[in-house]
Design a protein around this motif. Structure first.
Motif, PDB file in Angstrom:
ATOM      1  N   GLN A 642       0.831  -1.155  -0.179  1.00 32.39           N
ATOM      2  CA  GLN A 642      -0.175   0.158   0.137  1.00 32.39           C
ATOM      3  C   GLN A 642       0.828   1.443  -0.009  1.00 32.39           C
ATOM      4  OE1 GLN A 642      -2.636   0.505   3.385  1.00 32.39           O
ATOM      5  NE2 GLN A 642      -3.600   2.258   2.559  1.00 32.39           N
ATOM      6  N   VAL A 643       1.836   1.044   0.425  1.00 28.98           N
ATOM      7  CA  VAL A 643       2.745   2.319   0.712  1.00 28.98           C
ATOM      8  C   VAL A 643       3.394   2.890  -0.720  1.00 28.98           C
ATOM      9  CG1 VAL A 643       4.927   1.016   1.457  1.00 28.98           C
ATOM     10  CG2 VAL A 643       4.770   3.483   2.085  1.00 28.98           C
ATOM     11  N   ASN A 644       4.044   1.646  -1.317  1.00 28.48           N
ATOM     12  CA  ASN A 644       4.342   1.999  -2.664  1.00 28.48           C
ATOM     13  C   ASN A 644       3.531   2.305  -3.830  1.00 28.48           C
ATOM     14  OD1 ASN A 644       6.899   1.708  -1.763  1.00 28.48           O
ATOM     15  ND2 ASN A 644       7.411   0.050  -2.697  1.00 28.48           N
ATOM     16  N   ALA A 645       2.093   2.185  -3.471  1.00 20.14           N
ATOM     17  CA  ALA A 645       0.988   2.435  -4.300  1.00 20.14           C
ATOM     18  C   ALA A 645       0.384   3.980  -4.180  1.00 20.14           C
ATOM     19  CB  ALA A 645      -0.033   1.443  -4.270  1.00 20.14           C
ATOM     20  N   GLN A 646       1.369   4.739  -3.462  1.00 20.89           N
ATOM     21  CA  GLN A 646       0.808   6.001  -3.437  1.00 20.89           C
ATOM     22  C   GLN A 646       1.478   6.950  -4.091  1.00 20.89           C
ATOM     23  OE1 GLN A 646      -1.619   6.518  -0.739  1.00 20.89           O
ATOM     24  NE2 GLN A 646      -1.389   4.401  -0.797  1.00 20.89           N
ATOM     25  N   LEU A 647       0.731   7.926  -4.661  1.00 15.79           N
ATOM     26  CA  LEU A 647       1.182   8.832  -5.692  1.00 15.79           C
ATOM     27  C   LEU A 647       0.958  10.313  -5.323  1.00 15.79           C
ATOM     28  CD1 LEU A 647       2.643   9.257  -8.449  1.00 15.79           C
ATOM     29  CD2 LEU A 647       0.051   9.267  -9.471  1.00 15.79           C
ATOM     30  N   SER A 648       2.068  10.920  -4.761  1.00 13.39           N
ATOM     31  CA  SER A 648       1.790  12.181  -4.307  1.00 13.39           C
ATOM     32  C   SER A 648       1.341  13.299  -5.435  1.00 13.39           C
ATOM     33  CB  SER A 648       3.194  12.663  -3.618  1.00 13.39           C
ATOM     34  OG  SER A 648       4.118  12.872  -4.418  1.00 13.39           O
ATOM     35  N   GLY A 649       0.260  14.117  -4.998  1.00 13.14           N
ATOM     36  CA  GLY A 649      -0.130  15.223  -6.039  1.00 13.14           C
ATOM     37  C   GLY A 649      -1.147  14.786  -6.829  1.00 13.14           C
ATOM     38  N   ALA A 650      -1.553  13.338  -6.609  1.00 14.94           N
ATOM     39  CA  ALA A 650      -2.807  12.563  -7.064  1.00 14.94           C
ATOM     40  C   ALA A 650      -3.923  12.689  -6.161  1.00 14.94           C
ATOM     41  CB  ALA A 650      -2.493  11.319  -7.773  1.00 14.94           C
ATOM     42  N   ASN A 651      -4.976  11.664  -6.716  1.00 12.66           N
ATOM     43  CA  ASN A 651      -6.149  11.772  -5.998  1.00 12.66           C
ATOM     44  C   ASN A 651      -6.284  10.283  -5.318  1.00 12.66           C
ATOM     45  OD1 ASN A 651      -7.452  14.672  -6.791  1.00 12.66           O
ATOM     46  ND2 ASN A 651      -6.740  13.415  -8.611  1.00 12.66           N
ATOM     47  N   ASN A 652      -6.135   9.913  -4.158  1.00 11.95           N
ATOM     48  CA  ASN A 652      -6.399   8.796  -3.390  1.00 11.95           C
ATOM     49  C   ASN A 652      -7.847   8.697  -3.119  1.00 11.95           C
ATOM     50  OD1 ASN A 652      -6.309   6.596  -2.107  1.00 11.95           O
ATOM     51  ND2 ASN A 652      -4.346   7.053  -0.647  1.00 11.95           N
ATOM     52  N   GLN A 653      -8.263   7.534  -3.895  1.00 12.06           N
ATOM     53  CA  GLN A 653      -9.840   7.260  -3.724  1.00 12.06           C
ATOM     54  C   GLN A 653     -10.068   6.381  -2.470  1.00 12.06           C
ATOM     55  OE1 GLN A 653     -12.084   8.898  -5.581  1.00 12.06           O
ATOM     56  NE2 GLN A 653     -10.664  10.146  -6.421  1.00 12.06           N
ATOM     57  N   GLY A 654      -9.080   5.779  -2.117  1.00 13.31           N
ATOM     58  CA  GLY A 654      -9.470   4.927  -0.621  1.00 13.31           C
ATOM     59  C   GLY A 654      -8.669   3.564  -0.970  1.00 13.31           C
ATOM     60  N   HIS A 655      -8.615   2.879   0.304  1.00 14.57           N
ATOM     61  CA  HIS A 655      -8.062   1.759   0.383  1.00 14.57           C
ATOM     62  C   HIS A 655      -9.232   0.470   0.664  1.00 14.57           C
ATOM     63  CE1 HIS A 655      -5.015  -1.462   1.192  1.00 14.57           C
ATOM     64  NE2 HIS A 655      -5.905  -1.635   2.128  1.00 14.57           N
ATOM     65  N   LYS A 656      -9.317  -0.672   0.251  1.00 13.83           N
ATOM     66  CA  LYS A 656     -10.337  -1.430   0.494  1.00 13.83           C
ATOM     67  C   LYS A 656      -9.706  -2.943   0.596  1.00 13.83           C
ATOM     68  CE  LYS A 656     -14.819  -2.834  -1.471  1.00 13.83           C
ATOM     69  NZ  LYS A 656     -15.868  -2.647  -2.622  1.00 13.83           N
ATOM     70  N   THR A 657     -10.152  -3.654   1.852  1.00 14.27           N
ATOM     71  CA  THR A 657      -9.368  -4.757   2.133  1.00 14.27           C
ATOM     72  C   THR A 657     -10.448  -5.934   1.420  1.00 14.27           C
ATOM     73  OG1 THR A 657     -10.749  -5.044   4.212  1.00 14.27           O
ATOM     74  CG2 THR A 657      -8.534  -4.132   4.311  1.00 14.27           C
ATOM     75  N   GLY A 658      -9.877  -7.195   1.347  1.00 17.29           N
ATOM     76  CA  GLY A 658     -10.412  -8.310   0.755  1.00 17.29           C
ATOM     77  C   GLY A 658     -10.263  -8.619  -0.620  1.00 17.29           C
ATOM     78  N   TRP A 659      -9.555  -7.956  -1.258  1.00 19.47           N
ATOM     79  CA  TRP A 659      -9.105  -7.995  -2.551  1.00 19.47           C
ATOM     80  C   TRP A 659      -7.581  -8.050  -2.847  1.00 19.47           C
ATOM     81  CZ3 TRP A 659     -13.357  -8.413  -5.953  1.00 19.47           C
ATOM     82  CH2 TRP A 659     -14.690  -7.938  -5.409  1.00 19.47           C
ATOM     83  N   CYS A 660      -7.205  -9.108  -3.453  1.00 20.67           N
ATOM     84  CA  CYS A 660      -5.881  -9.238  -3.969  1.00 20.67           C
ATOM     85  C   CYS A 660      -5.578  -8.637  -5.503  1.00 20.67           C
ATOM     86  CB  CYS A 660      -5.461 -10.621  -3.843  1.00 20.67           C
ATOM     87  SG  CYS A 660      -5.274 -11.120  -2.197  1.00 20.67           S
ATOM     88  N   HIS A 661      -4.409  -8.777  -5.591  1.00 20.59           N
ATOM     89  CA  HIS A 661      -3.836  -8.066  -7.035  1.00 20.59           C
ATOM     90  C   HIS A 661      -4.481  -8.799  -8.271  1.00 20.59           C
ATOM     91  CE1 HIS A 661      -0.799  -5.063  -9.133  1.00 20.59           C
ATOM     92  NE2 HIS A 661      -0.912  -6.107  -9.941  1.00 20.59           N
ATOM     93  N   THR A 662      -4.361 -10.165  -8.190  1.00 20.92           N
ATOM     94  CA  THR A 662      -4.730 -10.942  -9.548  1.00 20.92           C
ATOM     95  C   THR A 662      -5.523 -12.323  -9.166  1.00 20.92           C
ATOM     96  OG1 THR A 662      -3.886 -11.413 -11.564  1.00 20.92           O
ATOM     97  CG2 THR A 662      -2.523 -11.866  -9.696  1.00 20.92           C
ATOM     98  N   THR A 663      -5.881 -12.913 -10.085  1.00 21.17           N
ATOM     99  CA  THR A 663      -6.496 -14.161  -9.846  1.00 21.17           C
ATOM    100  C   THR A 663      -5.435 -15.081  -9.242  1.00 21.17           C
ATOM    101  OG1 THR A 663      -5.964 -14.673 -12.303  1.00 21.17           O
ATOM    102  CG2 THR A 663      -8.262 -13.783 -11.739  1.00 21.17           C
ATOM    103  N   GLY A 664      -5.843 -16.147  -8.700  1.00 25.68           N
ATOM    104  CA  GLY A 664      -5.141 -17.161  -8.178  1.00 25.68           C
ATOM    105  C   GLY A 664      -4.585 -17.117  -6.628  1.00 25.68           C
ATOM    106  N   MET A 665      -4.899 -15.758  -6.158  1.00 24.25           N
ATOM    107  CA  MET A 665      -4.494 -15.388  -5.030  1.00 24.25           C
ATOM    108  C   MET A 665      -5.838 -15.613  -4.078  1.00 24.25           C
ATOM    109  SD  MET A 665      -2.411 -12.043  -5.389  1.00 24.25           S
ATOM    110  CE  MET A 665      -0.790 -12.199  -6.368  1.00 24.25           C
ATOM    111  N   ASN A 666      -5.648 -15.532  -2.543  1.00 19.01           N
ATOM    112  CA  ASN A 666      -6.438 -15.788  -1.571  1.00 19.01           C
ATOM    113  C   ASN A 666      -7.774 -15.159  -1.528  1.00 19.01           C
ATOM    114  OD1 ASN A 666      -4.808 -18.214  -0.947  1.00 19.01           O
ATOM    115  ND2 ASN A 666      -4.096 -17.073   1.062  1.00 19.01           N
ATOM    116  N   ASP A 667      -7.893 -14.028  -2.047  1.00 16.25           N
ATOM    117  CA  ASP A 667      -8.943 -13.054  -2.111  1.00 16.25           C
ATOM    118  C   ASP A 667      -9.373 -12.824  -3.608  1.00 16.25           C
ATOM    119  OD1 ASP A 667      -9.635 -13.061   0.467  1.00 16.25           O
ATOM    120  OD2 ASP A 667      -8.129 -11.430   0.986  1.00 16.25           O
ATOM    121  N   PRO A 668     -10.325 -12.515  -4.082  1.00 16.96           N
ATOM    122  CA  PRO A 668     -10.731 -12.253  -5.425  1.00 16.96           C
ATOM    123  C   PRO A 668      -9.735 -10.890  -5.942  1.00 16.96           C
ATOM    124  CG  PRO A 668     -12.698 -12.162  -4.189  1.00 16.96           C
ATOM    125  CD  PRO A 668     -11.383 -12.251  -3.064  1.00 16.96           C
ATOM    126  N   ALA A 669      -9.615 -11.233  -7.374  1.00 12.14           N
ATOM    127  CA  ALA A 669      -8.785 -10.039  -7.916  1.00 12.14           C
ATOM    128  C   ALA A 669      -9.380  -8.524  -7.981  1.00 12.14           C
ATOM    129  CB  ALA A 669      -8.801 -10.369  -9.443  1.00 12.14           C
TER     130      ALA A 669
END
Length: 686
Positions: A642-669
């Motif tokens: 999460q810390v490396n997904a931040q972009l200073s100067g941009a618009n952070n729309q929020g963080h949501k748990t229960g979702w993983c990056h892609t398919t094949g992981m423990n939570d939905p993509a």
């Protein structure tokens, strides 16, 4: 199928099948930023320490000896659990035996039977095609040297062709191996060096001195040659003062290309004996052509001053990124910042305009001078020429003098507001590319809707080139996947005209990726972007440095992204190494590393960042992926922290748990979140 959708499909297929060099050349923007960003240091090369990587685990390639064994002594520095992951192309062909200090070697199954361990099989195909892993967690009731053996499950196994590696971690300990580049000059003439030190997790920049340890560096260059080097703390290897706890090693520079590095640190600290490793992949550029120190200046039109930076010969690559700060000096002790400039430019084109002298050309909008109230001699500071695909600085100059030139009235006019044309050079492109009779395009360029908007000339869309009456303008939403991926977004979650970008299973730099997106976008008059992972970074690169239909998008959110590693991911080196082991994968991508991302972001001004709206996610359980949990710090989505997904100067729309990056992981993509996709669709510019 409609004409638009048919063209969209055909163009996307062509973009996926053709190399980047075959795509239509894009008009480059003359990117600018105000003095405030110069003074804040936001657009200067970053300190390499700021993107230092750290490791709390060890990664060891499994190489069976003549007896068919791989033996490893694993120092366990704390009571708790030792986590192991055996990667293998054929997990069933290998078994793991473990012995605690002074104990007998037992098969992992026996440790499980005794209630001291648990294990499971992990499919790691989402990380590297064909990769699987045996996951185990072992209760370690004694500190000291544990013995781990990997061997074939049948006799005569020394000849078994099983590609494998072993990852070990003791998450209960906070000891980290920290590595960083000494400087950014990753060229044959730059004498690059790698540094390392020990630290605690909560203060990675604080060098831990209470430890006795050594470190080795395994290097494989682009020719396949290997070396094993020693890190030293003697003050002679770019490592600062002698005996300060920071160790250094010079990197070999004989062969330009990719350097595959593995740092191995062993020793003892207050917590006990330890083993840590870290994987890195770095680009090493050939000795570059340097700046000559000469600058030519001429007025190109009533609004612009061209600044041609001479080169000592023609560079080996035609397109380069050149950036500089413009200052006005009124006396020997007084200077005013005017503007920061950057562009993608061709030395060959500069030579055509400046008497055959290879030159890199910047263009200064004279309204920056008017805003600064600058009337003194001009000079360039912190000049850098970078490779557009790695952003590595190839040649630099701290200061270049600009010869005096008579300036038009625009340089002395009453200061006005910062316009879109001043930030992107769109007005210069208009003056050089448009005929006076082209009133429609002229009007479009004149409209500076807001500081982040930079409309510019474009080629006619494919639809416009078809015979018959001109169709209505096509405004579309482009769905863009990420690195080494295929179709990610569910097209049914989005409405209206859509362009589905497809460049499956490829590794592209941000700049290459951006140009493919732009050429795919020729199917529409304008388009907004919803990007997953690297797709978000590529969209930002496109908007910052090139004119395209993205500039003409109308709506609330020009660029939206989910799970984009704007500041890179520690996985970059590990994923490339996995691909090597299993003979699959998409290879390295320096832009996705923490170092590469830091260099890239140093060229992205705030007006471009302000056009990005981004989301992050993380697992709702213990981990998204067992392997990446060894490498990443929580919260993370299995690929991006999460810390490396931040972009200073941009618009952070929020963080949501229960979702993983892609398919094949423990939570939905994360790209399958219908609620978020519906919002992005409703808010998207098109």
């Amino acid at each position: 199928m409609s004409r638009c959708l048919l063209l969209t499909t055909l163009i996307a297929l062509c973009a996926a099948a053709s190399p980047v060099v075959a795509q239509r050349a894009l008009p480059s923007k003359m990117v600018a930023a105000p003095p405030s960003e110069m003074l804040a240091g936001a657009l200067a090369l970053p300190d390499p320490a700021a993107s230092a990587g750290s490791s709390r685990s060890a990664w060891m390639p499994v190489r069976l000896d003549a007896q068919g064994h791989f033996d490893l002594e694993v120092p366990v520095e704390a009571d708790g659990r030792l986590e192991l992951l055996l990667f293998a192309s054929q997990p069933g062909a290998l078994r793991v035996l473990i012995a605690e200090p002074g104990g007998e070697r037992l098969a992992l199954d026996e440790w499980v039977a005794r209630g001291r361990a648990s294990q499971g099989l992990e499919d790691l195909g989402h990380l590297s095609p064909g990769a699987r892993g045996v996951r185990s967690s072992l209760a370690t009731e004694e500190r000291g040297a544990w013995s781990v053996r990997v061997e074939p499950t049948r006799a005569g196994g020394a000849a078994v062709d099983v590609r494998a590696a072993l990852m070990l971690a003791a998450p209960e300990t906070s000891l980290r191996l920290v590595t960083q580049l000494a400087h950014w000059e990753l060229t044959q003439s730059g004498r690059p060096a790698l540094l390392c030190h020990l630290a605690e997790s909560d203060s990675p920049q604080h060098v831990l001195l209470d430890a006795s340890w050594s470190a080795a560096l395994e290097v494989r260059d682009a020719s396949g040659g290997t070396q094993r080097l020693r890190f030293v703390d003697d003050g002679l290897h770019a490592d600062g003062a002698p005996n300060d706890g920071v160790f250094g090693a010079w990197l070999p520079t004989a062969v330009p290309g990719e350097l595959d590095l593995r740092v191995i640190a062993r020793g003892s600290a207050a917590s006990g004996a330890f083993l840590r490793t870290q994987q890195l992949r770095l680009p090493l550029h050939a000795t570059p052509t340097t700046l000559s120190g000469e600058v030519s200046a001429r007025v190109s039109d009533p609004l612009h001053l061209e600044l041609a930076l001479g080169m000592n010969g023609a560079p080996s690559q035609d397109t380069l990124q050149v950036s500089a700060e413009v200052w006005s000096r009124s006396s020997a002790t007084s200077a005013q910042p005017v503007a920061w400039l950057s562009t993608m430019t061709s030395s060959a084109a500069g030579a055509q305009s400046y008497g055959g002298v290879p030159s890199l050309v910047l263009s200064l909008d004279l309204r920056w001078l008017a805003r600064a109230g600058a009337g003194g001699a001009l000079e360039l500071r912190n000049v850098r020429v970078q490779d557009p695909n790695t952003h590595v600085p190839l040649t630099q100059a701290e200061h270049l003098s600009v010869p005096p030139v008579f300036l038009p009235d625009a340089a002395y006019a009453s200061p006005g507001p910062i316009t879109a044309g001043m930030l992107s050079g769109s007005e210069q492109l208009r003056l050089s590319a448009l005929e006076p009779s082209d009133s429609a395009s002229w009007s479009a360029l004149q409209a500076p809707s807001h500081p982040g908007s930079a409309p510019g000339p474009r080629a006619a869309t494919h639809a416009e080139q078809l015979p018959g009456p001109a169709p209505d303008p096509v405004r579309a939403l482009m769905l863009v996947h990420g690195y080494c991926s295929g179709l990610a977004w569910n097209e049914n979650h989005f409405t209206g005209e859509r362009i589905v970008f497809t460049d499956p299973n490829q590794s592209r730099s941000h700049d290459e990726f951006a140009q493919l997106i732009a050429n795919t976008g020729l199917a529409a008059d304008s388009f907004g972007i919803v990007g997953h992972s690297q797709g978000g970074s590529a969209a930002l690169q496109l908007f910052t440095y090139y004119m395209s239909g993205l500039d003409l998008a109308v709506g609330a959110r020009r660029i939206q992204s989910v799970g984009t590693p704007y500041q890179g991911t520690p996985l970059a080196g590990d994923l490339a190494a996995l691909g090597d082991i299993f003979g699959a994968g998409c290879g390295t991508n320096f832009d996705l590393s923490e170092d590469g991302s830091a260099l890239w972001l140093a060229g992205i001004p705030n007006w471009a960042r302000a056009e990005v709206h981004y989301w992050t996610t993380s697992t709702g359980g213990f981990w998204c992926d067992f392997f990446t949990n060894f490498v990443l710090d929580n919260p993370e989505d299995g690929v991006v922290e999460q810390v490396n997904a931040q972009l200073s100067g941009a618009n952070n729309q929020g963080h949501k748990t229960g979702w993983c990056h892609t398919t094949g992981m423990n939570d939905p993509a994360q790209y399958n979140d219908t609620t978020r996709n519906t919002e992005m669709d409703a808010q998207a510019a098109r």
